[in-house]
Design a protein around this motif. Sequence first.
Motif, PDB file in Angstrom:
ATOM      1  N   UNK A  42       1.494  -1.288  -0.141  1.00  0.00           N
ATOM      2  CA  UNK A  42       0.257  -0.514   0.009  1.00  0.00           C
ATOM      3  C   UNK A  42       0.846   1.043  -0.127  1.00  0.00           C
ATOM      4  N   UNK A  43       1.558   1.365   0.888  1.00  0.00           N
ATOM      5  CA  UNK A  43       3.143   2.799   1.208  1.00  0.00           C
ATOM      6  C   UNK A  43       3.076   2.318  -0.454  1.00  0.00           C
ATOM      7  N   UNK A  44       3.874   1.290  -1.402  1.00  0.00           N
ATOM      8  CA  UNK A  44       4.631   1.271  -2.178  1.00  0.00           C
ATOM      9  C   UNK A  44       3.869   2.212  -3.149  1.00  0.00           C
ATOM     10  N   UNK A  45       2.407   1.514  -3.193  1.00  0.00           N
ATOM     11  CA  UNK A  45       1.424   1.896  -4.833  1.00  0.00           C
ATOM     12  C   UNK A  45       0.602   3.844  -4.424  1.00  0.00           C
ATOM     13  N   UNK A  46       1.217   4.245  -3.307  1.00  0.00           N
ATOM     14  CA  UNK A  46      -0.065   5.107  -2.942  1.00  0.00           C
ATOM     15  C   UNK A  46       1.436   6.206  -2.810  1.00  0.00           C
ATOM     16  N   UNK A  47       2.438   6.178  -2.721  1.00  0.00           N
ATOM     17  CA  UNK A  47       3.299   7.176  -2.490  1.00  0.00           C
ATOM     18  C   UNK A  47       3.669   7.939  -3.739  1.00  0.00           C
ATOM     19  N   UNK A  48       3.652   9.265  -3.339  1.00  0.00           N
ATOM     20  CA  UNK A  48       3.997   9.943  -4.758  1.00  0.00           C
ATOM     21  C   UNK A  48       5.549  10.973  -5.097  1.00  0.00           C
ATOM     22  N   UNK A  49       5.498  10.383  -3.691  1.00  0.00           N
ATOM     23  CA  UNK A  49       7.031  12.115  -3.415  1.00  0.00           C
ATOM     24  C   UNK A  49       7.755  11.241  -1.785  1.00  0.00           C
ATOM     25  N   UNK A  50       8.850  11.605  -1.451  1.00  0.00           N
ATOM     26  CA  UNK A  50       9.490  11.041  -0.033  1.00  0.00           C
ATOM     27  C   UNK A  50      10.032  12.419   0.267  1.00  0.00           C
ATOM     28  N   UNK A  51      10.104  12.379   1.854  1.00  0.00           N
ATOM     29  CA  UNK A  51      11.019  13.931   2.256  1.00  0.00           C
ATOM     30  C   UNK A  51      11.948  12.884   2.816  1.00  0.00           C
ATOM     31  N   UNK A  52      13.524  13.255   2.297  1.00  0.00           N
ATOM     32  CA  UNK A  52      14.453  13.043   2.581  1.00  0.00           C
ATOM     33  C   UNK A  52      15.095  14.250   4.104  1.00  0.00           C
ATOM     34  N   UNK A  53      15.296  14.281   4.924  1.00  0.00           N
ATOM     35  CA  UNK A  53      15.517  14.627   6.152  1.00  0.00           C
ATOM     36  C   UNK A  53      15.560  16.174   5.745  1.00  0.00           C
ATOM     37  N   UNK A  54      13.790  15.980   5.197  1.00  0.00           N
ATOM     38  CA  UNK A  54      13.138  17.171   5.134  1.00  0.00           C
ATOM     39  C   UNK A  54      12.702  17.666   4.202  1.00  0.00           C
ATOM     40  N   UNK A  55      13.259  17.641   3.006  1.00  0.00           N
ATOM     41  CA  UNK A  55      13.591  17.863   1.498  1.00  0.00           C
ATOM     42  C   UNK A  55      12.560  16.798   0.507  1.00  0.00           C
ATOM     43  N   UNK A  56      11.963  17.176   0.087  1.00  0.00           N
ATOM     44  CA  UNK A  56      11.258  16.427  -1.546  1.00  0.00           C
ATOM     45  C   UNK A  56      12.073  15.660  -2.301  1.00  0.00           C
ATOM     46  N   UNK A  57      11.645  14.530  -1.868  1.00  0.00           N
ATOM     47  CA  UNK A  57      12.906  14.022  -3.251  1.00  0.00           C
ATOM     48  C   UNK A  57      12.807  12.295  -3.767  1.00  0.00           C
TER      49      UNK A  57
END
Length: 118
Positions: A42-57
């Motif tokens: 579920x996390x894999x299919x719905x995630x659009x973007x990640x925050x890595x150390x608070x920055x969009x990634x």
Amino acid sequence: MALITRIEKVQVVHHGPPEDCTLLMNKDLSTPFSVAMHIGELLMTRSVVALVNGEPWDMHKPFTEDCELQFLHFKDDQPDIPNQVFWRSCSFILGSILERAFKEEIHVELCSFPRPNG
């Protein structure tokens, strides 16, 4: 043997549902998408973007150092960053389509404020 290098590991601390966890991933190879695959479909299919150390990634951009990770999707309480990613991607796709469709006939230039940096 000189061509075979050792794969370094980075520590990725995930904050968010379904639970907080820490994973050891491959430096310069593993991505937020890889982490999502380990945690759940579920996390894999719905995630659009990640925050890595608070920055969009980007979900497919490799990790370069130890980091903290959080996944964002459109149904978050504050979906500002996923919406920005969506609209920016749409503008690039639309610009590319228009540029290819009109070729030399009409000059197409991406206009936005602030100017895109990518």
